[in-house]
Design an enzyme around this catalytic site. Sequence first.
Site, PDB file in Angstrom:
ATOM      1  N   ARG A 103       0.873  -1.182   0.000  1.00  0.00           N
ATOM      2  CA  ARG A 103       0.000   0.000   0.000  1.00  0.00           C
ATOM      3  C   ARG A 103       0.904   1.224   0.000  1.00  0.00           C
ATOM      4  O   ARG A 103       1.645   1.433   0.969  1.00  0.00           O
ATOM      5  CB  ARG A 103      -0.923  -0.014   1.220  1.00  0.00           C
ATOM      6  N   HIS A 130      -7.262   0.961  -6.450  1.00  0.00           N
ATOM      7  CA  HIS A 130      -7.433   0.016  -5.335  1.00  0.00           C
ATOM      8  C   HIS A 130      -8.116  -1.247  -5.899  1.00  0.00           C
ATOM      9  O   HIS A 130      -9.292  -1.506  -5.664  1.00  0.00           O
ATOM     10  CB  HIS A 130      -8.306   0.680  -4.271  1.00  0.00           C
ATOM     11  N   GLN A 133     -10.007  -3.784  -3.667  1.00  0.00           N
ATOM     12  CA  GLN A 133     -11.318  -3.291  -3.248  1.00  0.00           C
ATOM     13  C   GLN A 133     -12.353  -3.566  -4.345  1.00  0.00           C
ATOM     14  O   GLN A 133     -13.443  -4.080  -4.070  1.00  0.00           O
ATOM     15  CB  GLN A 133     -11.231  -1.786  -2.958  1.00  0.00           C
ATOM     16  N   ASP A 226     -17.425   7.058  -1.505  1.00  0.00           N
ATOM     17  CA  ASP A 226     -16.168   6.934  -0.753  1.00  0.00           C
ATOM     18  C   ASP A 226     -15.874   8.310  -0.157  1.00  0.00           C
ATOM     19  O   ASP A 226     -16.524   9.304  -0.525  1.00  0.00           O
ATOM     20  CB  ASP A 226     -15.051   6.487  -1.724  1.00  0.00           C
ATOM     21  N   CYS A 266     -16.424   1.487   0.468  1.00  0.00           N
ATOM     22  CA  CYS A 266     -15.223   0.693   0.763  1.00  0.00           C
ATOM     23  C   CYS A 266     -14.870   0.728   2.248  1.00  0.00           C
ATOM     24  O   CYS A 266     -14.254  -0.188   2.757  1.00  0.00           O
ATOM     25  CB  CYS A 266     -14.060   1.204  -0.061  1.00  0.00           C
ATOM     26  N   ARG A 294     -13.617  -8.862   1.152  1.00  0.00           N
ATOM     27  CA  ARG A 294     -12.215  -8.529   0.925  1.00  0.00           C
ATOM     28  C   ARG A 294     -11.314  -9.721   1.277  1.00  0.00           C
ATOM     29  O   ARG A 294     -10.285  -9.952   0.651  1.00  0.00           O
ATOM     30  CB  ARG A 294     -11.816  -7.298   1.757  1.00  0.00           C
TER      31      ARG A 294
HETATM   32  N1   CP Z   1     -11.407  -0.430   2.252  1.00  0.00           N
HETATM   33  C1   CP Z   1     -10.147  -0.455   2.705  1.00  0.00           C
HETATM   34  O1   CP Z   1      -9.200  -0.660   1.959  1.00  0.00           O
HETATM   35  O2   CP Z   1     -10.018  -0.233   4.052  1.00  0.00           O
HETATM   36  P1   CP Z   1      -8.631  -0.038   4.839  1.00  0.00           P
HETATM   37  O3   CP Z   1      -8.078   1.299   4.425  1.00  0.00           O
HETATM   38  O4   CP Z   1      -9.019  -0.078   6.281  1.00  0.00           O
HETATM   39  O5   CP Z   1      -7.716  -1.147   4.457  1.00  0.00           O
HETATM   40  N1  NVA Z   2     -10.096   6.592  -1.229  1.00  0.00           N
HETATM   41  C1  NVA Z   2      -9.763   6.179   0.099  1.00  0.00           C
HETATM   42  C2  NVA Z   2      -9.936   4.697   0.223  1.00  0.00           C
HETATM   43  C3  NVA Z   2      -9.596   4.101   1.563  1.00  0.00           C
HETATM   44  C4  NVA Z   2      -9.784   2.611   1.585  1.00  0.00           C
HETATM   45  C5  NVA Z   2      -8.335   6.603   0.436  1.00  0.00           C
HETATM   46  O1  NVA Z   2      -7.466   6.445  -0.423  1.00  0.00           O
HETATM   47  O2  NVA Z   2      -8.101   7.095   1.544  1.00  0.00           O
END
Ligand code: CP
Ligand code: NVA
Length: 314
Positions: A103, A130, A133, A226, A266, A294
């Site tokens: 990540r 993502h 997701q 989101d 998400c 997930r």
């Molecule tokens: N939806 C998602 O990726 O959540 P986190 O940021 O908690 O991993």
């Molecule tokens: N768009 C959000 C998704 C988190 C899972 C972010 O990047 O913070």
Amino acid sequence: MKHFITLDEISPADIRRLLAASVALKKRRSRRGGAGDVLKGATVALLFEKPSLRTRVSFEVAITKLGGHPVYLGPTEVGLGKRESVADVARNLGRWVDAIVARTFRHETVQELAQESGVPVINALTDREHPCQALGDLMTILERFGPLKGRAVAFVGDGQNNVSHALILGASKCGMHMRVACPKGYEPAAAVLESAKTAAASSGGSIRIVNDPKTAVSGADAVYTDVWISMGFESESESRRKAFAGFQVNSALMALAKKDAIFLHCLPARRGEEVTDDVLDGPQSAVLDQAENRMHTAKAVLAALMAPKVFAKI
Ligand code: CP
Ligand code: NVA
């Protein structure tokens, strides 16, 4: 499939296979392991530059249930690109672990990890995409409605964030009708739209970008939102809150979707901002199924990359 970095590079057939395997693995979840010891003896690094609940836990549990061992490296540990270059971190990790779940802020960082590590790399969220997701999202729609082809999804909010981009790419490969409602200036990246349009042309799907949430949501099977301020965009909080003010998903907006429409997010959500409590906690909300899925999709992706022969039999 060598890596799982962008849905741009995953064929519609592979997306279908991953979804079918995820559904099969979910059915077997009562049995410890679910897919046997697919990852027995394998170690997977989780290299995270940003916080996480769902992605970290779902991958750690998935790896453990498949018989493997996760090693979590959080935002303060490695100093990716600061203490050591991305390439050097990748080359070292590649000598110890069998796969990397990463990540990162920059999408290019995940690409470089893939190029330099010599092991499969899974994108656990970048500023561009993502994909894990989106796979969980498509699985949730599939289990609620059956075949994805022809289903309409409305994404309301930040059209150019990672969750929107991945959903656009995944939905267009599955023959779905994707509608994105966003303020001017927050449209999806041109490259994502171009790729989605090409995919939709051969899958029978479509993609439409509008500035009015009502237009996008009318008659939709699933309504998705989101956060307005993604991780890393905190300095834009004020201007974003202003720009997205009319883009909240509330019960009045949900009422325009199909009667049996589901609400997706998400998570994490900023309650009262992009979504109201009554929608997030209401009867149409499928967000906890999404979160659970997930883990099932994580198992499928790990198996596909690390044990393709076993994956083919799931
Ligand atoms: N939806 C998602 O990726 O959540 P986190 O940021 O908690 O991993
Ligand atoms: N768009 C959000 C998704 C988190 C899972 C972010 O990047 O913070």
